[in-house]
Write an enzyme that holds these catalytic residues in place. Structure first.
Site, mmCIF file in Angstrom:
data_model
loop_
_atom_site.group_PDB
_atom_site.id
_atom_site.type_symbol
_atom_site.label_atom_id
_atom_site.label_comp_id
_atom_site.label_asym_id
_atom_site.label_seq_id
_atom_site.Cartn_x
_atom_site.Cartn_y
_atom_site.Cartn_z
ATOM 1 N N SER A 146 0.698 -1.153 -0.028
ATOM 2 C CA SER A 146 0.019 -0.129 0.005
ATOM 3 C C SER A 146 0.766 1.185 0.025
ATOM 4 O O SER A 146 2.017 1.321 0.329
ATOM 5 C CB SER A 146 -0.795 -0.003 1.308
ATOM 6 O OG SER A 146 -1.403 1.156 1.603
ATOM 7 N N TYR A 159 -2.688 0.210 10.827
ATOM 8 C CA TYR A 159 -2.680 -0.055 9.505
ATOM 9 C C TYR A 159 -1.300 0.275 8.897
ATOM 10 O O TYR A 159 -0.731 -0.435 8.020
ATOM 11 C CB TYR A 159 -3.568 0.389 8.741
ATOM 12 C CG TYR A 159 -3.880 0.033 7.294
ATOM 13 C CD1 TYR A 159 -4.468 -1.231 6.839
ATOM 14 C CD2 TYR A 159 -3.478 1.030 6.354
ATOM 15 C CE1 TYR A 159 -4.469 -1.423 5.896
ATOM 16 C CE2 TYR A 159 -3.494 0.432 4.842
ATOM 17 C CZ TYR A 159 -4.022 -0.703 4.690
ATOM 18 O OH TYR A 159 -4.145 -1.050 3.342
HETATM 19 N N1 LIG Z 1 -8.740 -0.218 -1.218
HETATM 20 C C1 LIG Z 1 -7.798 0.243 -1.277
HETATM 21 O O1 LIG Z 1 -7.791 1.614 -1.283
HETATM 22 C C2 LIG Z 1 -6.444 -0.270 -0.709
HETATM 23 C C3 LIG Z 1 -5.201 0.479 -1.034
HETATM 24 C C4 LIG Z 1 -3.969 0.071 -0.815
HETATM 25 C C5 LIG Z 1 -4.001 -1.433 -0.342
HETATM 26 N N2 LIG Z 1 -4.846 -2.246 -0.272
HETATM 27 C C6 LIG Z 1 -4.690 -3.477 0.102
HETATM 28 O O2 LIG Z 1 -5.368 -4.503 -0.805
HETATM 29 C C7 LIG Z 1 -5.590 -5.691 -0.426
HETATM 30 C C8 LIG Z 1 -7.121 -6.197 -0.738
HETATM 31 O O3 LIG Z 1 -8.127 -5.438 -0.245
HETATM 32 P P1 LIG Z 1 -9.261 -4.925 -1.259
HETATM 33 O O4 LIG Z 1 -8.971 -3.143 -1.252
HETATM 34 O O5 LIG Z 1 -9.242 -5.498 -2.354
HETATM 35 O O6 LIG Z 1 -10.568 -5.192 -0.190
HETATM 36 P P2 LIG Z 1 -11.583 -6.213 -0.206
HETATM 37 O O7 LIG Z 1 -12.382 -6.239 1.270
HETATM 38 O O8 LIG Z 1 -12.404 -6.215 -1.452
HETATM 39 O O9 LIG Z 1 -10.482 -7.626 -0.461
HETATM 40 C C9 LIG Z 1 -10.138 -8.159 0.873
HETATM 41 C C10 LIG Z 1 -10.436 -9.665 0.635
HETATM 42 O O10 LIG Z 1 -9.558 -10.350 1.964
HETATM 43 C C11 LIG Z 1 -10.428 -11.049 2.357
HETATM 44 N N3 LIG Z 1 -10.255 -11.277 3.824
HETATM 45 C C12 LIG Z 1 -10.357 -10.293 4.778
HETATM 46 N N4 LIG Z 1 -9.632 -10.988 5.880
HETATM 47 C C13 LIG Z 1 -9.753 -12.326 5.655
HETATM 48 C C14 LIG Z 1 -9.258 -13.247 6.496
HETATM 49 N N5 LIG Z 1 -8.993 -13.261 7.669
HETATM 50 N N6 LIG Z 1 -8.976 -14.549 5.793
HETATM 51 C C15 LIG Z 1 -9.407 -14.877 4.367
HETATM 52 N N7 LIG Z 1 -9.885 -13.677 3.697
HETATM 53 C C16 LIG Z 1 -9.853 -12.536 4.373
HETATM 54 C C17 LIG Z 1 -11.972 -10.349 2.332
HETATM 55 O O11 LIG Z 1 -13.227 -11.477 2.520
HETATM 56 C C18 LIG Z 1 -11.928 -9.660 0.949
HETATM 57 O O12 LIG Z 1 -12.538 -10.563 -0.028
HETATM 58 C C19 LIG Z 1 -5.534 -5.363 1.220
HETATM 59 O O13 LIG Z 1 -4.325 -6.093 1.811
HETATM 60 C C20 LIG Z 1 -5.413 -3.932 1.490
HETATM 61 O O14 LIG Z 1 -4.788 -3.648 2.445
HETATM 62 C C21 LIG Z 1 -6.351 -1.520 -0.457
#
Ligand SMILES: NC(=O)c1ccc[n+]([C@@H]2O[C@H](COP(=O)([O-])OP(=O)(O)OC[C@H]3O[C@@H](n4cnc5c(N)ncnc54)[C@H](O)[C@@H]3O)[C@@H](O)[C@H]2O)c1
Length: 277
Positions: A146, A159
């Site tokens: 991130s 975070y």
């Molecule tokens: N959305 C943003 O702006 C952003 C920016 C930078 C980084 N990220 C990172 O991207 C990654 C994915 O997040 P996203 O934004 O796609 O959100 P999202 O919630 O759509 O995807 C995350 C997925 O992980 C699953 N998950 C969460 N906890 C879990 C667990 N304990 N066991 C198994 N599965 C689990 C959720 O059910 C979900 O499907 C994360 O690591 C997040 O920190 C997101």
């Protein structure tokens, strides 16, 4: 098929939604077979059914805090597709920028434990479960990082520390698993996804997508150099393909590609976060 990942096999944690799902679909389009792992069986099954080629997809229900379940996921992927070339560690939760000044000590402690268990331990356990198979294929790990792996104000202290820790995992594991397995990261900026908050803050049902839905034409652009940078996770997937492909990025390890609209060159948004204290 002439994709960059022709014949590859990948396992993606958190592959049922957001960037994990987008990467799964992109890998599929690049010729890979893909196992997606998550907690929501119905959601995972729907992704498989709706995919361009359900025969090249596998849904695995597991929690990334469960080491045995991760070992079973790797074994199930190899059983179904014959090998493992790429592990994408990605499942995560956000702290909704909860500042230290807005915590009492007990909630700070429980939220830390929960976020680090998913965001950091979940990545490390997945790597532990997969490295033996990755050695066999001279495969690689790609970790979703991130802007919070480098800069402040993309999260609260928990975070931000968790994503800095994941950058540490990229570097340490790139060293420990070389020369057989490469380990890299993609440091994403803001994306419109279903990203949830911690149960310890009673935010497990809160979705980042809700804040994107509130945006209107009158909403000021985000404070990043590329104002009109996409927030569609599908537009963030190219770097994952590049880093997964040994043909395209064979000499790259221990590195993170920032895909964040240029956050790193913007300088300070405000001088300090605590002027109101
Ligand atoms: N959305 C943003 O702006 C952003 C920016 C930078 C980084 N990220 C990172 O991207 C990654 C994915 O997040 P996203 O934004 O796609 O959100 P999202 O919630 O759509 O995807 C995350 C997925 O992980 C699953 N998950 C969460 N906890 C879990 C667990 N304990 N066991 C198994 N599965 C689990 C959720 O059910 C979900 O499907 C994360 O690591 C997040 O920190 C997101």
């Amino acid at each position: 098929m002439t994709g960059w990942l022709d014949g590859y096999v990948a396992l993606i944690t958190g592959g049922g939604s957001g960037i994990g799902r987008a990467v799964a679909e992109r890998f599929l389009a690049e010729g890979a077979s893909v196992a997606i792992l998550g907690r929501d069986r119905a959601q995972l099954d729907a992704v498989v059914t709706e995919s361009a080629d359900p025969d090249r997809m596998l849904a695995v229900e597991a929690d990334v805090r469960d080491a045995d379940a991760l070992h079973a996921a790797v074994a199930g992927t190899v059983h179904r597709f014959g090998k493992l070339d790429t592990l994408v560690t990605n499942a995560g939760i956000w702290d909704y920028k909860r500042a230290i000044t807005r915590f009492d000590a007990n909630t700070l402690s429980s939220t830390f434990d929960e976020v680090f268990a998913v965001n950091v331990k979940g990545y490390l356990l997945a790597a532990e479960a997969a490295w033996r198979e990755l050695v066999k294929t001279r495969g690689s790990i790609v970790m979703t990082l991130s802007n919070s792996s480098f800069y402040v104000d993309g999260g609260g202290p928990i975070y931000t520390a968790s994503k800095h820790a994941c950058l540490g995992l990229v570097r340490e594991l790139a060293y420990e698993l070389a020369p057989k397995v490469r380990v890299n990261g993609v440091a994403c900026g803001g994306m419109n996804t279903d990203l949830r908050g911690p149960q310890s803050l009673d935010m497990q049902e809160r979705s980042l997508a809700a804040s994107f839905a509130k945006r209107t034409d009158a909403t000021p652009p985000p404070p990043i150099p590329l104002h009109d940078s996409s927030t569609d996770p599908r537009d963030f997937t190219g770097s994952y393909v590049l880093l997964a492909s040994r043909e395209q990025s064979g000499p790259i390890t221990g590195h993170a590609i920032s895909v964040d609209g240029g956050i790193g060159v913007r300088g300070f948004a405000t001088a300090a976060g605590g002027d109101h204290l």
